[in-house]
Design an enzyme around this catalytic site. Structure first.
Site, short mmCIF file in Angstrom:
data_model
loop_
_atom_site.label_atom_id
_atom_site.label_comp_id
_atom_site.label_asym_id
_atom_site.label_seq_id
_atom_site.Cartn_x
_atom_site.Cartn_y
_atom_site.Cartn_z
N ARG A 22 9.92 4.51 11.05
CA ARG A 22 8.68 4.10 11.02
C ARG A 22 8.01 4.06 9.12
O ARG A 22 8.13 5.38 9.05
CB ARG A 22 7.81 3.53 11.81
CG ARG A 22 7.08 5.05 13.13
CD ARG A 22 6.31 4.63 13.52
NE ARG A 22 5.48 5.72 14.19
CZ ARG A 22 3.99 5.84 13.93
NH1 ARG A 22 3.70 4.92 12.96
NH2 ARG A 22 3.54 6.63 14.11
N THR A 23 7.62 3.43 9.33
CA THR A 23 6.42 3.83 7.27
C THR A 23 5.50 4.63 7.90
O THR A 23 4.55 4.21 8.94
CB THR A 23 6.73 1.96 7.34
OG1 THR A 23 7.67 1.49 6.86
CG2 THR A 23 6.10 2.49 5.12
N LEU A 24 5.29 5.75 7.65
CA LEU A 24 4.41 6.40 7.33
C LEU A 24 3.48 6.53 6.39
O LEU A 24 1.95 6.78 6.21
CB LEU A 24 4.58 8.03 7.71
CG LEU A 24 5.10 8.11 9.38
CD1 LEU A 24 5.52 9.27 9.87
CD2 LEU A 24 3.97 7.54 10.46
N ASN A 126 4.03 -0.24 12.11
CA ASN A 126 5.23 0.14 11.74
C ASN A 126 4.74 -0.97 10.11
O ASN A 126 5.67 -1.65 10.15
CB ASN A 126 6.16 -0.32 11.79
CG ASN A 126 7.37 -0.24 10.97
OD1 ASN A 126 7.54 0.77 9.91
ND2 ASN A 126 8.48 -0.61 11.50
N PRO A 127 3.91 -0.54 9.14
CA PRO A 127 3.40 -1.37 8.30
C PRO A 127 4.19 -1.73 6.81
O PRO A 127 4.96 -0.86 6.78
CB PRO A 127 2.45 -0.61 8.03
CG PRO A 127 1.97 0.10 7.84
CD PRO A 127 3.52 0.77 8.40
#
Lengths: 245, 272
Positions: A22-24, A126-127
């Site tokens: 997921r996007t961090l 998880n944008p």
């Protein structure tokens, strides 16, 4: 040749290994977008830079794209997420066209669809790491809105993302009018972009201005703004610094 | 049509290329009480006859609001109609939520038709026994569609379905060419007159019919009894003396209703 097999690490929130899925943080980012409504429609300006942290790595990224017949989408933030969004919208527009029934997606519909997507991703931690600007004209009515990576969404007569929020919006609040001509609109946007060029470290001097009216979309060729560096204070900059602080 | 050896399953073709179960489902629509729809360039009117099981009960709801800009009138198995109306409401609200924009009627109707088609191609399902008159508004103007148990749908200027709908259709056929330019009031009047045709002799009263309208700048809503009666009064005089005659007529109408009435001999309780 090595092939990676997709690994399912389970819940993206609870499992540490799942963090890789997921996007961090963003990696390649675009800086501000500035957009205004004007007499005949909407104008949107962006530079063509893609930064890799503090490196100005990519200098030919188009951050404003046409969506369907009636909309323009500009994005700041993670470029790969922007490309993903363009793929979602491609599918959306394709399905809309396949109906072939005289109905078409207008800017309001696209904006709301994007709001749903961004908000739902935020809820899953998880944008899509973007701030999106959606402008368009349909049936004579101009539309301009914004969606952030946490799903905050609103419409306005003029919007700006990133540094533009701090540097461009004060200018727009003072100088925007509803009946701006195309030339005045471009001048206003250039004024904002020039300030951003001077003060935003991730800005580059290569910009595009996109226009959308009832007739359709036009994206200008990339061009540069004239800048002035001969301010008195820039000559002999260390003159005033005596001793240590 | 008569019983034959190809009509047991919906998934069995007849040698002449017919699916009898689907056709039998369309018969169920013809048994329900009449529903009528007509449209102009800017408005759609849906009207239905109020049939009650008995004097003791209330009448069945045959017209449903799907959204501010879409309404549906049904004829046939009301239970099937209710379920499909719920589906339509669901599709409409999901679209509104995602796009903040009304679902175009044409697209809703196709989804409904596809749903009906599925039931004509599964051995463990049966076709929906209800015909739907879907009226709605979208970017390209006012529309009226008829959705059939077979999964077909057609667009109409005006249509009538259900029992004794042929009388209404004959009336509408004479007048439909002018509907596009009709005013809202004329459209409503024509709808009520078409309803009257299906009653064949019974005095037209506002309690016997339900009328709904939707249009540009006018969300879907039902007309109240008063407004309907006002329209009826413009073309049908019901003087005081006729009250006795009216009551006698009502009794006469009630008696056949218990027996089933002309042409309604085989109306099953679930059909209205």
């Amino acid at each position: 040749m090595t092939f990676t097999i997709p690994i399912d690490n389970g819940d993206a929130l609870k499992n540490a290994e799942a963090d890789s899925q997921r996007t961090l943080y963003p990696y390649v980012t675009g800086t501000s977008i500035v957009a205004i409504k004007y007499k005949d429609g909407v104008l949107m300006a962006s530079d063509m830079g893609g930064s890799y942290g503090s490196t100005l790595r990519y200098k030919n990224i188009e951050r404003v794209k046409a969506i369907g017949k009636h909309s323009l989408l500009g994005a700041s933030g993670e470029i790969s997420d922007f490309q993903e969004i363009l793929r979602y919208l491609d599918e959306l527009v394709l399905n809309d066209n396949m109906w072939d029934d005289g109905n078409s997606l207008g800017p309001k519909e696209v904006h709301n669809y994007l709001t749903r997507v961004m908000y739902n991703r935020r809820n899953k931690f998880n944008p899509l790491w973007n701030t999106l600007v959606l402008g368009g004209v349909k049936n004579g009515e101009s539309y301009l809105g914004m969606v952030s990576m946490i799903g905050v969404s609103f419409e306005d007569n003029h919007v700006a993302t990133g540094f533009g929020n701090h540097l461009a919006r004060p200018i727009l609040r003072d100088e925007w009018r509803a009946d701006l001509s195309f030339e005045d609109g471009v001048k206003l946007l250039e004024k904002c972009m020039r300030v951003l060029l001077y003060r935003d470290r991730s800005a580059i001097n290569k910009l595009q201005i996109a226009k959308i009216t009832e007739e359709g979309v036009t994206v200008s060729q990339p061009y540069s703004l004239k800048t002035f560096w001969e301010f008195q204070a820039f000559h002999n900059p260390t003159a005033g610094a005596q001793g240590s602080w | 049509m008569f019983r034959n050896q190809y009509d047991t399953d919906v998934t069995t073709w007849s040698p002449t290329g017919r699916l009898f179960q689907v056709e039998y489902a369309m018969e169920a629509v013809k048994q329900g009480s009449a529903a009528i729809g007509l449209r102009s360039r800017s408005h759609v009117v849906l009207a239905s006859v109020n049939k009650a099981q008995s004097e003791l009960s209330s009448h069945q709801r045959k017209i449903f609001k799907v959204d501010d800009h879409i309404g549906v009138a049904i004829a046939g198995l009301t239970a099937d109609g209710r379920v499909l109306s719920r589906y339509m409401r669901s599709e409409s609200i999901n679209h509104s939520f995602t796009y903040e924009s009304p679902l175009p009627v044409g697209r809703l109707v196709v989804r409904l038709a596809d749903k009906a088609q599925v039931c004509t191609q599964r051995s463990w399902k049966r076709p929906y026994g209800v015909g739907l008159l879907v009226g709605g508004l979208d970017e390209s103007g006012a529309h009226l569609y008829y959705n059939c148990p077979s999964g077909n749908y057609f667009e109409y200027q005006a249509f009538a379905i259900g029992s004794r709908s042929q009388a209404a259709k004959t009336y509408l056929e004479r007048r439909f060419k002018s509907f596009n330019e009709s005013s809202r009031e004329d459209l409503i009047k024509d709808a009520i007159l078409a309803i009257r045709e299906t009653l064949q002799g019974e005095t037209l009263k506002s309690s016997l019919c339900t009328v709904s309208v939707l249009g540009v700048d006018e969300p879907f809503h039902f007309l109240d009894q008063e407004s309907i009666q006002k329209v009826i009064d413009t073309f049908e005089k019901v003087p005081e003396e006729e009250e006795d005659g009216g009551e006698a007529e009502a009794e006469a109408a009630a008696a056949p209703a218990e027996q089933g009435g002309a042409g309604d001999q085989d109306v099953a309780p679930m059909e209205m």
